[in-house]
Design a protein around this motif. Structure first.
Motif, PDB file in Angstrom:
ATOM      1  N   GLY A   3      -2.438   3.322 -13.823  1.00 23.70           N
ATOM      2  CA  GLY A   3      -2.992   2.440 -12.796  1.00 23.70           C
ATOM      3  C   GLY A   3      -1.930   1.496 -12.260  1.00 23.70           C
ATOM      4  O   GLY A   3      -1.800   1.289 -11.049  1.00 23.70           O
ATOM      5  N   PHE A   4      -1.152   0.916 -13.169  1.00 17.92           N
ATOM      6  CA  PHE A   4      -0.068  -0.001 -12.798  1.00 17.92           C
ATOM      7  C   PHE A   4       0.952   0.731 -11.924  1.00 17.92           C
ATOM      8  O   PHE A   4       1.407   0.208 -10.905  1.00 17.92           O
ATOM      9  N   ALA A  19       0.346   3.230 -10.023  1.00 15.72           N
ATOM     10  CA  ALA A  19      -0.273   3.435  -8.708  1.00 15.72           C
ATOM     11  C   ALA A  19      -0.054   2.195  -7.839  1.00 15.72           C
ATOM     12  O   ALA A  19       0.282   2.298  -6.653  1.00 15.72           O
ATOM     13  N   GLY A  20      -0.226   1.021  -8.428  1.00 17.46           N
ATOM     14  CA  GLY A  20      -0.025  -0.238  -7.700  1.00 17.46           C
ATOM     15  C   GLY A  20       1.428  -0.413  -7.270  1.00 17.46           C
ATOM     16  O   GLY A  20       1.710  -0.850  -6.159  1.00 17.46           O
ATOM     17  N   LEU A  21       2.360  -0.044  -8.169  1.00 12.50           N
ATOM     18  CA  LEU A  21       3.787  -0.127  -7.825  1.00 12.50           C
ATOM     19  C   LEU A  21       4.093   0.778  -6.639  1.00 12.50           C
ATOM     20  O   LEU A  21       4.826   0.415  -5.723  1.00 12.50           O
ATOM     21  N   LYS A  24       2.039   1.773  -4.362  1.00 15.35           N
ATOM     22  CA  LYS A  24       1.438   1.143  -3.177  1.00 15.35           C
ATOM     23  C   LYS A  24       2.351   0.032  -2.658  1.00 15.35           C
ATOM     24  O   LYS A  24       2.419  -0.227  -1.464  1.00 15.35           O
ATOM     25  N   GLY A  25       3.049  -0.619  -3.585  1.00 16.24           N
ATOM     26  CA  GLY A  25       3.948  -1.725  -3.215  1.00 16.24           C
ATOM     27  C   GLY A  25       5.331  -1.252  -2.782  1.00 16.24           C
ATOM     28  O   GLY A  25       6.243  -2.055  -2.650  1.00 16.24           O
ATOM     29  N   ASP A  73      -6.447   7.064  -9.206  1.00 13.95           N
ATOM     30  CA  ASP A  73      -5.432   6.097  -8.779  1.00 13.95           C
ATOM     31  C   ASP A  73      -4.255   6.785  -8.090  1.00 13.95           C
ATOM     32  O   ASP A  73      -3.655   6.226  -7.180  1.00 13.95           O
ATOM     33  N   ASN A  94      -6.151   8.212  -4.261  1.00 15.74           N
ATOM     34  CA  ASN A  94      -5.627   7.065  -3.520  1.00 15.74           C
ATOM     35  C   ASN A  94      -4.235   7.293  -2.927  1.00 15.74           C
ATOM     36  O   ASN A  94      -3.638   6.350  -2.386  1.00 15.74           O
ATOM     37  N   ASN A  95      -3.713   8.529  -3.053  1.00 17.55           N
ATOM     38  CA  ASN A  95      -2.403   8.853  -2.465  1.00 17.55           C
ATOM     39  C   ASN A  95      -1.277   7.930  -2.895  1.00 17.55           C
ATOM     40  O   ASN A  95      -0.520   7.443  -2.062  1.00 17.55           O
ATOM     41  N   PRO A 113      -5.348  -2.769 -13.161  1.00 14.97           N
ATOM     42  CA  PRO A 113      -3.988  -2.228 -13.289  1.00 14.97           C
ATOM     43  C   PRO A 113      -3.329  -1.982 -11.927  1.00 14.97           C
ATOM     44  O   PRO A 113      -2.135  -2.261 -11.757  1.00 14.97           O
ATOM     45  N   ILE A 114      -4.095  -1.494 -10.951  1.00 11.25           N
ATOM     46  CA  ILE A 114      -3.518  -1.245  -9.617  1.00 11.25           C
ATOM     47  C   ILE A 114      -3.087  -2.572  -8.989  1.00 11.25           C
ATOM     48  O   ILE A 114      -1.982  -2.701  -8.466  1.00 11.25           O
ATOM     49  N   TYR A 149       0.749  -3.625  -8.025  1.00 15.57           N
ATOM     50  CA  TYR A 149       1.107  -4.037  -6.657  1.00 15.57           C
ATOM     51  C   TYR A 149       1.729  -5.427  -6.681  1.00 15.57           C
ATOM     52  O   TYR A 149       2.750  -5.695  -6.039  1.00 15.57           O
TER      53      TYR A 149
END
Lengths: 308, 262
Positions: A54-55, A57-59, A61-62, A86, A90-91, B121-122, B126
């Motif tokens: 999940g983390f 995925a966020g990276l 996205k960033g 994720d 969510n690509n 977590p997402i 980010y």
């Protein structure tokens, strides 16, 4: 292959500032120097694979390209929903490096086996699954994935499989991209013995060589195809290639169902295609609650499924 | 600039209209999680009003309790930010918006959500990327109190305490979960700093917005109640995902009574 890849990534980290490595408490020794050089971009994320994906995925996205590393079942089985939602839904492109393909950790028992990783990922439409045959190939593919920030699952095997140059000659490479520097979808080899029957053997990853009857069948085959990267494009090209043979043997050293169904889907495009036999050779889907070597599991517990 | 200017009276009108349209929409399309949508709107409506209408502040949002999409879409529609997701919620149109939050509905959303425990977590990843890029854009992650039971919350919180990100975790604490576990709010408060606010207090809503404006990691528990603004329907488990029929809807609409103290 593992050490080679981690070394390759370590060397890239100082200059490629958009890579972030997340370790699932694995590979900390190999990554120790990179971690001290780039402490913000090499994180031992800990034993929490779901949050790690999940983390990542966020990276992604960033704007970063995360590389996650852990043991196969903990990434693919435990964090399966995170990969599905994720990353894929969510690509968010992430490179998942997994150690312990199928039975690499055979002696550690079924908790550490993961012969269904490829099948499960294909069934949620993971777009790029990689199982390189050699160290050199693994570096080439890894560089390509990082350069292009691809969504990819990289299955690192402990074994390598280089075809015997004295018996086969390389006749065809198909590239992921047009430029020749890019890694191959698959390579096609022809036997130096031209009198062989019209048989094709397709090898899905280096562990193919441990499957039952590998030696006998490849010795009879006119052509061999090695498949280091599975993408929809690979399967489409592969279907085009294999329509020209009487007998086809697919060596799949993991649970094969999703791979077979996707390949069949492309094969149905060729209506004149009438092979006398398509067979998949793959490991049995059972738990091994004894200590077997990887080679012995793949060889003694392999199964042949007639597809056509 | 750091304070909500929206008057209490106007906020009350917005909340009333929002509650009405959520209930009507659920009735008309026979879908939607009205309980969590209404409880979340109590604090999310003034927050989005402050961020989007009164100011235009750069931020990112993760609605980890993705089933409250109807609440978010209703707010976006009411505040004229994007009317399409609410209009096209669960219709037969191939471009319709399904029952869980879709990131295409709002340009501030980081992810499509629905399965609980995925948002934090997402949001953290980010926010970490923002920190590395020296950006100060805050990431807001909205979770439900039931969702706090997910392992990913406890995993992520181990990093939350160390990474010092500009992230705001806002919990819609509607306290409607009835599991045989520890009191989760007490457990969290035992090792983390938490701001407990009453979503039915105008001054607490203002305080919440000040906290969102402050730089750094913040956890807010907004104490809410499912359907608190509909008399006799408060906090009943059936209205988590229950759909009011036409009779119930008309009774609910008659009983809307927005709670908002000073």
């Amino acid at each position: 292959m593992r050490n080679t890849l981690l070394k390759n990534i370590s060397q890239k980290l100082p200059t490629m500032r958009d890579i972030i490595v997340l370790l699932g408490d694995l590979g900390t020794f190999q990554m120790r120097e990179a971690r001290s050089l780039c402490p913000e971009r090499v994180i031992n994320f800990g034993i929490m694979e779901q949050s790690m994906i999940g983390f990542a995925a966020g990276l992604s996205k960033g704007g970063y390209y995360p590389i996650t590393y852990s043991i196969t079942p903990f990434l693919v089985d435990r964090a399966y929903e995170q990969i599905k939602i994720d990353l894929i839904y969510n690509n968010n492109n992430v490179l998942i490096l997994s150690a312990g393909a199928s039975f690499d950790y055979s002696n550690l028992g079924p908790t550490h086996h993961c012969p269904h990783d490829v099948s499960n990922l294909l069934s949620i439409n993971h777009p790029c699954i990689v199982h390189p045959f050699t160290k050199i190939e693994s570096i080439k593919i890894c560089d390509y994935l990082i350069d292009h920030k691809k969504q990819a699952y990289f299955r690192i095997s402990t074994s390598e499989c280089e075809l015997d140059n004295s018996k086969f000659k390389k006749i065809k490479k198909l590239f992921l991209e047009k430029a020749s520097k890019k890694p191959n979808f698959f390579e096609k080899y022809e036997s130096i013995n031209k009198n062989r029957k019209n048989i094709l053997s397709v090898l899905f990853g280096p562990d193919s060589k441990f499957l039952n009857n590998y030696e006998q069948i490849t010795k009879r085959s006119r052509n061999l195809i090695t498949v280091p990267i599975i993408t929809p494009k690979t399967l489409k090209n592969l279907a085009f290639e294999i329509q020209n043979y009487d007998e086809i043997f697919l060596f799949i050293p993991y649970e094969p169902s999703s791979l077979i169904s996707k390949l069949l889907n492309y094969l149905t495009n060729y209506t004149s295609f009438k092979p006398s036999l398509i067979k998949a050779i793959h490991p049995k889907n059972i738990f091994f609650d004894n200590s077997y070597m990887k080679e012995s599991i793949l060889n003694n517990f392999s199964e042949e499924t007639k597809i056509m | 600039m750091n304070k909500l200017n929206l008057e209490k009276k106007i906020l009350k009108q917005y909340l009333e209209e929002n509650t009405k349209q959520i209930l009507q929409k659920a009735n008309s399309i026979k879908s939607g999680h009205i309980g969590g949508s209404v409880s979340m709107s109590q604090f999310l409506l003034p927050i989005i009003y402050y961020l989007e209408i009164e100011n235009s502040i750069e931020y990112r949002l993760v609605l980890s309790k993705g089933h409250a999409s109807l609440g978010l879409y209703s707010i976006l529609s009411l505040l004229n930010i994007n009317k399409i997701p609410f209009q096209n919620y669960c219709t037969n149109d191939p471009d319709s918006f399904h029952g869980h939050t879709c990131k295409n509905s709002f340009n501030k959303l980081l992810a499509s959500t629905g399965s609980l425990g995925h948002g934090l977590p997402i949001a953290m990843g980010y926010s970490y990327a923002q920190k590395l890029s020296k950006s100060i854009i805050p990431t807001i992650c909205i979770m439900g109190d039931g969702e706090l039971q997910e392992g990913t919350f406890w995993e992520s919180i181990l990093h939350f305490a160390r990474m010092k990100l500009n992230i705001k975790i806002i919990i819609d604490f509607n306290d409607s979960i009835d599991t045989d576990t520890l009191k989760i709010d007490e457990a969290i408060k035992s090792f983390l700093e938490v701001h407990e606010l009453n979503a039915f207090s105008y001054s607490d809503l203002k305080k919440g917005i000040e906290l969102i404006n402050a730089n750094g990691p913040i956890i807010i528990f907004f104490r809410t109640v499912k359907l608190a603004n509909v008399k006799n329907y408060e906090s009943k488990p059936q209205w988590h995902a229950g759909i009011p029929n036409t009779l119930e809807l008309s009774d609910m609409l008659d009983k809307i009574n927005i709670k908002l103290e000073d």
